[in-house]
Design a protein around this motif. Structure first.
Motif, mmCIF file in Angstrom:
data_model
loop_
_atom_site.group_PDB
_atom_site.id
_atom_site.type_symbol
_atom_site.label_atom_id
_atom_site.label_comp_id
_atom_site.label_asym_id
_atom_site.label_seq_id
_atom_site.Cartn_x
_atom_site.Cartn_y
_atom_site.Cartn_z
ATOM 1 N N ARG A 128 11.052 29.356 -4.807
ATOM 2 C CA ARG A 128 10.362 29.520 -2.946
ATOM 3 C C ARG A 128 10.328 30.562 -2.537
ATOM 4 O O ARG A 128 9.465 31.194 -1.953
ATOM 5 C CB ARG A 128 10.554 27.813 -2.390
ATOM 6 C CG ARG A 128 11.000 26.865 -2.847
ATOM 7 C CD ARG A 128 10.797 25.772 -2.596
ATOM 8 N NE ARG A 128 10.446 25.538 -0.648
ATOM 9 C CZ ARG A 128 11.041 25.275 -0.058
ATOM 10 N NH1 ARG A 128 11.915 24.381 -0.348
ATOM 11 N NH2 ARG A 128 10.761 24.952 1.154
ATOM 12 N N ARG A 129 11.785 31.028 -2.649
ATOM 13 C CA ARG A 129 11.940 32.428 -2.232
ATOM 14 C C ARG A 129 11.361 33.158 -2.433
ATOM 15 O O ARG A 129 10.825 33.978 -1.979
ATOM 16 C CB ARG A 129 13.591 33.069 -2.842
ATOM 17 C CG ARG A 129 13.822 33.944 -2.275
ATOM 18 C CD ARG A 129 15.115 33.997 -2.117
ATOM 19 N NE ARG A 129 15.073 33.922 -3.609
ATOM 20 C CZ ARG A 129 15.691 35.534 -4.407
ATOM 21 N NH1 ARG A 129 14.905 36.603 -3.866
ATOM 22 N NH2 ARG A 129 15.909 34.946 -5.857
ATOM 23 N N ARG A 130 10.763 33.708 -3.949
ATOM 24 C CA ARG A 130 9.728 34.449 -4.267
ATOM 25 C C ARG A 130 8.938 35.032 -4.153
ATOM 26 O O ARG A 130 8.264 35.677 -3.441
ATOM 27 C CB ARG A 130 10.133 34.716 -5.716
ATOM 28 C CG ARG A 130 11.867 34.953 -6.953
ATOM 29 C CD ARG A 130 11.312 35.028 -8.164
ATOM 30 N NE ARG A 130 13.058 35.252 -8.974
ATOM 31 C CZ ARG A 130 13.516 36.406 -8.574
ATOM 32 N NH1 ARG A 130 12.953 37.607 -8.456
ATOM 33 N NH2 ARG A 130 14.447 36.942 -9.529
ATOM 34 N N LEU A 131 7.930 33.691 -4.277
ATOM 35 C CA LEU A 131 6.931 32.987 -3.239
ATOM 36 C C LEU A 131 6.672 33.904 -2.149
ATOM 37 O O LEU A 131 5.860 34.578 -1.587
ATOM 38 C CB LEU A 131 6.728 31.878 -3.192
ATOM 39 C CG LEU A 131 6.070 31.567 -4.977
ATOM 40 C CD1 LEU A 131 5.859 29.817 -5.163
ATOM 41 C CD2 LEU A 131 4.925 32.452 -5.257
ATOM 42 N N LEU A 132 7.576 33.785 -1.636
ATOM 43 C CA LEU A 132 7.853 34.029 0.115
ATOM 44 C C LEU A 132 7.439 35.335 0.140
ATOM 45 O O LEU A 132 7.392 35.727 1.357
ATOM 46 C CB LEU A 132 9.052 33.303 0.604
ATOM 47 C CG LEU A 132 9.119 33.403 2.725
ATOM 48 C CD1 LEU A 132 7.867 32.632 2.863
ATOM 49 C CD2 LEU A 132 10.133 32.485 2.756
ATOM 50 N N GLU A 133 8.737 36.161 -0.508
ATOM 51 C CA GLU A 133 9.041 37.216 -0.532
ATOM 52 C C GLU A 133 7.780 38.127 -0.494
ATOM 53 O O GLU A 133 7.150 39.044 0.122
ATOM 54 C CB GLU A 133 10.510 37.720 -1.399
ATOM 55 C CG GLU A 133 11.423 37.534 -0.873
ATOM 56 C CD GLU A 133 12.436 38.262 -2.305
ATOM 57 O OE1 GLU A 133 12.594 37.926 -2.799
ATOM 58 O OE2 GLU A 133 13.477 38.204 -1.195
ATOM 59 N N LYS A 134 6.876 37.058 -2.067
ATOM 60 C CA LYS A 134 5.899 38.426 -2.096
ATOM 61 C C LYS A 134 4.693 38.245 -1.239
ATOM 62 O O LYS A 134 4.041 38.933 -1.098
ATOM 63 C CB LYS A 134 5.110 37.218 -3.708
ATOM 64 C CG LYS A 134 4.012 38.045 -3.922
ATOM 65 C CD LYS A 134 3.534 37.555 -5.396
ATOM 66 C CE LYS A 134 2.428 37.905 -6.019
ATOM 67 N NZ LYS A 134 1.846 37.306 -7.447
ATOM 68 N N ARG A 135 4.511 37.110 -0.512
ATOM 69 C CA ARG A 135 3.704 37.020 0.328
ATOM 70 C C ARG A 135 4.162 37.464 2.066
ATOM 71 O O ARG A 135 3.135 37.932 2.665
ATOM 72 C CB ARG A 135 4.025 35.309 1.199
ATOM 73 C CG ARG A 135 2.803 34.985 2.100
ATOM 74 C CD ARG A 135 2.557 33.180 2.404
ATOM 75 N NE ARG A 135 2.311 32.144 0.904
ATOM 76 C CZ ARG A 135 3.748 32.139 0.848
ATOM 77 N NH1 ARG A 135 4.562 31.960 1.323
ATOM 78 N NH2 ARG A 135 3.405 31.273 -0.445
ATOM 79 N N ILE A 136 5.242 37.435 1.877
ATOM 80 C CA ILE A 136 5.839 38.700 3.276
ATOM 81 C C ILE A 136 5.042 39.740 2.928
ATOM 82 O O ILE A 136 4.686 40.668 3.694
ATOM 83 C CB ILE A 136 7.163 38.476 3.877
ATOM 84 C CG1 ILE A 136 7.025 36.993 4.127
ATOM 85 C CG2 ILE A 136 7.884 39.242 4.700
ATOM 86 C CD1 ILE A 136 8.791 37.090 4.210
ATOM 87 N N LYS A 137 5.620 40.543 1.419
ATOM 88 C CA LYS A 137 5.782 41.581 1.446
ATOM 89 C C LYS A 137 4.057 42.226 1.689
ATOM 90 O O LYS A 137 3.670 42.735 1.962
ATOM 91 C CB LYS A 137 6.341 41.643 -0.353
ATOM 92 C CG LYS A 137 5.950 42.806 -0.607
ATOM 93 C CD LYS A 137 6.287 43.974 -2.232
ATOM 94 C CE LYS A 137 6.941 45.161 -2.594
ATOM 95 N NZ LYS A 137 6.905 45.415 -3.622
ATOM 96 N N LYS A 138 3.359 40.968 0.873
ATOM 97 C CA LYS A 138 1.479 41.169 1.327
ATOM 98 C C LYS A 138 1.204 41.721 2.038
ATOM 99 O O LYS A 138 -0.101 42.220 2.536
ATOM 100 C CB LYS A 138 1.120 39.880 0.180
ATOM 101 C CG LYS A 138 -0.415 40.271 -0.610
ATOM 102 C CD LYS A 138 -0.890 38.946 -1.096
ATOM 103 C CE LYS A 138 -1.991 39.233 -0.843
ATOM 104 N NZ LYS A 138 -2.922 38.243 -2.418
#
Length: 885
Positions: free
Chosen positions: A198-208
């Motif tokens: 979940r953290r990686r998905l959120l980080e990817k979403r925030i970065k995107k």
């Protein structure tokens, strides 16, 4: 009695077993044999002092309690507070309060662990490692893991220490702790958990999201687009997935049920106010299809329930208002892109709806909307041409990629003693791409045409005196400006400044969901115009008609051709540069042609330039010193070819005029016959068979949407070859639409732009190595695009404010109490006949469909027909007063 009672009162003070700040001397005094404390009181004192020392990180007190013989017998290393927090966790919780004592606090924890203090979890399941992960430095975290604290320990909420540090995003300053915990867990066979995913998905979403926001800001700076165009930050959600709405949908999505849930009721007198609110005064916003959906529902109501004149009122009135809006805002790029998007979606909605497309086709509505699309399409092209025209000379024609290699070139028409002046001008090396700063676009320099400051002269005495004499005769000062002595000459504009604008415009079109076929044809037209302008400026300006200039321009032109490939556009667009390439090759080779057979062989390879253009280049060619020349035989041959071509051009011109006259007469005859047929057979449209050429053009556009086809198979429509010396830069290539109207809702794929695991288009100019490795990356692949069906048709209640007004539409967003008594004023029995199976108001399409006739509507352009009541009101009145039996 009084003496006995006075003797029983004990006024001696109680011993202080809970000192606020315990000290070693105080503890020693109270634990001594003369203190008078019993063992229970001494144990209570030691427990309190040990807890306070751990909370304050007082290593001296902790050492005294653990080593003093009098205190050691009363120490309980398994001591906990009312929440079950042990001594080690209590010491760790003090980190961050007083940074000066953090070292002593860490030593205190190490001492407690070495003495065997309790390291188990508290009542909430938190171990000392959980507290240390968020409070202590990485050194103590590592120490605890090597002395019995497991990184896999779970709290009552099933959280590991790593989960607490990286729940949604890594805590600031805890990146090293997170890495330490992760590596320790992976060394024990851990492969990742739910929270980490979940953290990686959120980080990817925030970065995107951050990358998307940065791209939008950079595009806005280059194109002067207002930040309001992009909307609020909440609209930067992850809504650009290439798999979105790409599944097959049923026919009911394209042709909704004929009920009022897919219509908007109106009356002709209110159309002017609706168009003013929905079109004229509507604020363009990024990817907002509200006008398209609203106009579609208005047209659907007119086509299914009203006379065909109502449908004409909607279509013609809306197209006129849209044209007037973007005609008045021709310099506002966001307005042009907004209406290009909405008119395309409007056409898609009308053509895909089988219940009304026949009526729209009979009235010529599709042709009118296509004309509006073509108009705004041309406006965007003209905007791009104006910006490119400002940069073309400095970035493509005059820019020198390798200045040092071309400085020593001398021409026969120049005086040799003036050569040192020209050699003194320094050309700056090409600056890095303006797209490369931190992977984002950056705006070009504000004054690209600023003149260079002349450098101070370093030549001999005689030449400067001549220079001063010439300057004095012209009335100028002979002294060089101070800026030329102390400042470096400004950087000259490079081709990357041009590609920065091209990239910004392309990203704006892609992010705005403009149809891929329209984007491709727009760049095809822009590159055709650019090619014509470059060609015409080279052949009409003698300074460019030389071998060295041809080499420079050819290198600069390669940057644009590589840009086409980097943006994922079909490589067929580069065909427009074929005349420029042939002209540049001719300029580089003509002086080396010494034999007649070589001339003939060279001319046969120049398929895209005519003899007039070849002869013009030879006549005005600027020879370098010691450069070879054509023989007289070759020049005579070119002259003869020029005369033959001129005779051929006159012949072709006469044939073209005759063909135009014949086609005009045939069109006049066909229009009269169509009118006669339509008047004799009412309600039937003449059969129009598309020509083979039109069919082939549509098939060429359909290649762009065929995911199994090779993108190299697509080629743009090519204009007729030039008959004179110049190319027609004002010629407009036809705008073609896909044969399947469902493809009008397709949008470009953005995965290449927004993902980091692939080399992004805006980073394509970062280095020569990247450029060489990625060149031709799109070869053999179809153009990325995704379809939209359901989400495109989502319409909210706020749409009503553009039809009913804000105050009237507000009542639709909340429950409204009835204005009448249900029992006294309820509609009679005919209401049941108007309700469908689900209790919704339905319409019998066979009864209420608009009649299709060839009779003119009797309306003037932009003037809607007038009506007293809407068909809905009339339908209700007829059913209420004449109920069915």
């Amino acid at each position: 009695m009084q003496a006995n009672s006075r003797h029983q009162v004990d006024l001696s003070p109680e011993p202080d077993l809970h000192p606020l700040y315990p000290t070693t001397s105080q503890i020693s005094e109270q634990l001594g044999s003369n203190s008078g404390l019993n063992p229970a009181q001494k144990a209570e004192l030691v427990a309190h002092c040990l807890a306070r020392a751990c909370a304050f990180g007082d290593i001296s007190v902790v050492q005294h309690l653990l080593t003093d013989p009098q205190a050691q017998v009363h120490v309980d290393l398994g001591l906990r507070d009312e929440d079950g927090v042990n001594l080690i966790s209590l010491a760790i919780c003090g980190f961050g309060g007083d940074s000066d004592r953090d070292i002593e606090r860490e030593e205190c924890v190490r001492l407690l662990v070495s003495q065997g203090a309790d390291i188990t979890a508290d009542k909430a399941g938190w171990t000392p490692l959980h507290y240390a992960a968020i409070l202590s430095p990485p050194t103590l975290v590592s120490y605890l893991m090597t002395h019995g604290c497991s990184p896999f320990a779970l709290t009552e909420r099933k959280l590991m220490p790593l989960d607490i540090v990286t729940a949604h995003s890594i805590l600031p300053g805890k990146e090293d702790v997170a890495l330490l915990l992760e590596e320790a867990m992976r060394s024990q066979g851990w492969t990742g958990g739910r929270m980490e995913e979940r953290r990686r998905l959120l980080e990817k979403r925030i970065k995107k999201k951050g990358k998307k926001k940065a791209i939008r800001e950079d595009v806005g700076k280059v194109l002067d687009v207002s930040p309001d165009w992009w909307g609020t930050d909440s609209e930067l959600s992850d809504d650009d997935s290439d798999s979105e709405d790409d599944e097959e949908v049923g026919e009911d999505v394209y042709t909704p049920r004929p009920d009022y849930s897919s219509m908007l009721v109106f009356s002709p007198p209110s159309l002017a106010q609706i168009f003013e609110s929905l079109i004229t005064n509507y604020r363009p916003t990024f990817r907002d299809a509200t006008p398209a959906n609203t106009l579609y529902m208005l047209a659907r109501f007119a086509a299914l329930t009203c006379d065909h004149t109502w449908l004409e009122d909607v279509i013609i009135g809306a197209t006129d208002a849209i044209e007037e809006t973007f005609f008045n805002r021709a310099e506002d790029l966001s307005c042009l892109v907004f209406w290009l998007y909405n008119t395309t979606i409007w056409l898609h909605l009308l053509e895909c709806d089988k219940s009304i497309n026949e009526a729209c086709e009979m009235l010529g509505s599709f042709e009118m909307i296509e004309e509006v699309i073509n108009s705004v399409f041309v406006f965007i092209i003209r905007y791009a041409e104006r910006r490119i025209d400002q940069l073309l000379d400095n970035t493509i024609l005059s820019f020198t990629p390798m200045a040092t290699e071309f400085e020593a070139i001398q021409f026969e028409s120049e005086w040799s003693f003036l050569r040192p002046f020209a050699s003194g001008k320094r050309k700056a090396p090409p600056p890095p791409s303006p797209l490369l700063r931190n992977g984002h676009l950056s705006s070009p320099p504000q004054s690209p045409s600023r003149p260079h400051s002349p450098p101070p002269s370093q030549s001999s005495r005689g030449i400067p005196s001549l220079r001063r004499t010439l300057a004095r005769s012209r009335g100028h000062s002979s002294a060089p400006p101070l800026s030329s002595i102390f400042n470096e000459p400004p950087l000259s504009p490079s081709p990357f400044e041009l590609t920065s604008f091209l990239t910004s415009l392309h990203l704006l079109l892609v992010l705005s969901d403009i149809n891929p076929a329209i984007v491709t044809q727009l760049w095809s037209q822009v590159m055709y115009w650019t090619s014509c302008e470059i060609f015409n400026r080279i052949i009409t300006r003698k300074k460019y008609l030389c071998r060295s200039r041809a080499v420079q321009i050819s290198m600069n032109l390669t940057v644009i051709e590589e840009w086409i490939d980097e943006m994922g556009l079909p490589p067929g667009i580069q065909i427009h540069f074929a005349p420029v390439r042939d002209l540049l090759n001719w300029l580089q080779r003509l002086s080396s042609i010494a034999e007649f057979p070589d001339l003939v062989a060279t001319i046969q390879t120049m398929k895209n330039i005519n003899p007039l253009q070849m002869r013009r280049a030879v006549r005005d060619y600027k020879y370098e010193v010691n450069e070879g020349r054509m023989t007289e035989e070759c020049i005579q041959y070119l002259t003869q070819l020029q005369k033959d071509w001129e005779r051929h051009r006159v012949k072709l011109g006469v044939e073209a005029i005759r063909k135009e006259i014949v086609e005009r007469e045939r069109d006049r005859d066909e229009s009269s016959s169509v009118f006669n047929d339509a008047s004799s057979v009412s309600g039937k449209a003449p059969s129009i068979t598309p020509s083979a050429e039109t069919t082939a053009l549509h098939q060429n556009v359909d290649i762009l949407f065929d995911k199994t086809a090779d993108i190299t198979a697509w080629e743009p429509v090519r204009p007729s070859p030039a008959l004179g010396e110049l190319l027609d830069s004002r010629h407009m290539l036809p705008l073609l639409f896909p044969s399947d109207p469902r493809l009008l809702a397709a949008r470009p794929g953005k995965k290449m732009i927004l993902e980091d695991n692939k080399r992004v288009s805006v980073q394509s100019l970062s280095s020569n190595s990247d450029k060489s490795s990625s060149h031709g990356s799109q070869t053999g692949m179809s153009m990325p695009w995704v379809s939209r069906n359901r989400k495109l048709r989502d319409v909210g209640v706020t749409t009503l404010q553009w039809v009913d007004g804000v105050r009237s539409a507000a009542r639709w967003g909340r429950p409204v109490a009835p204005d009448y008594d249900d029992e006294l004023s309820a509609p009679p029995n005919p209401q049941e006949d108007l309700e469908g199976d689900e209790g919704e108001l339905t319409i019998n399409v066979d009864i209420h469909i608009a009649p299709l006739t060839r009779r003119p509507s009797g309306r003037a352009k932009s003037k809607p027909s007038m009506g007293e009541v809407t068909p809905v009101d009339a339908s209700f009145d007829s059913h209420i007063h004449n109920p069915p039996h």
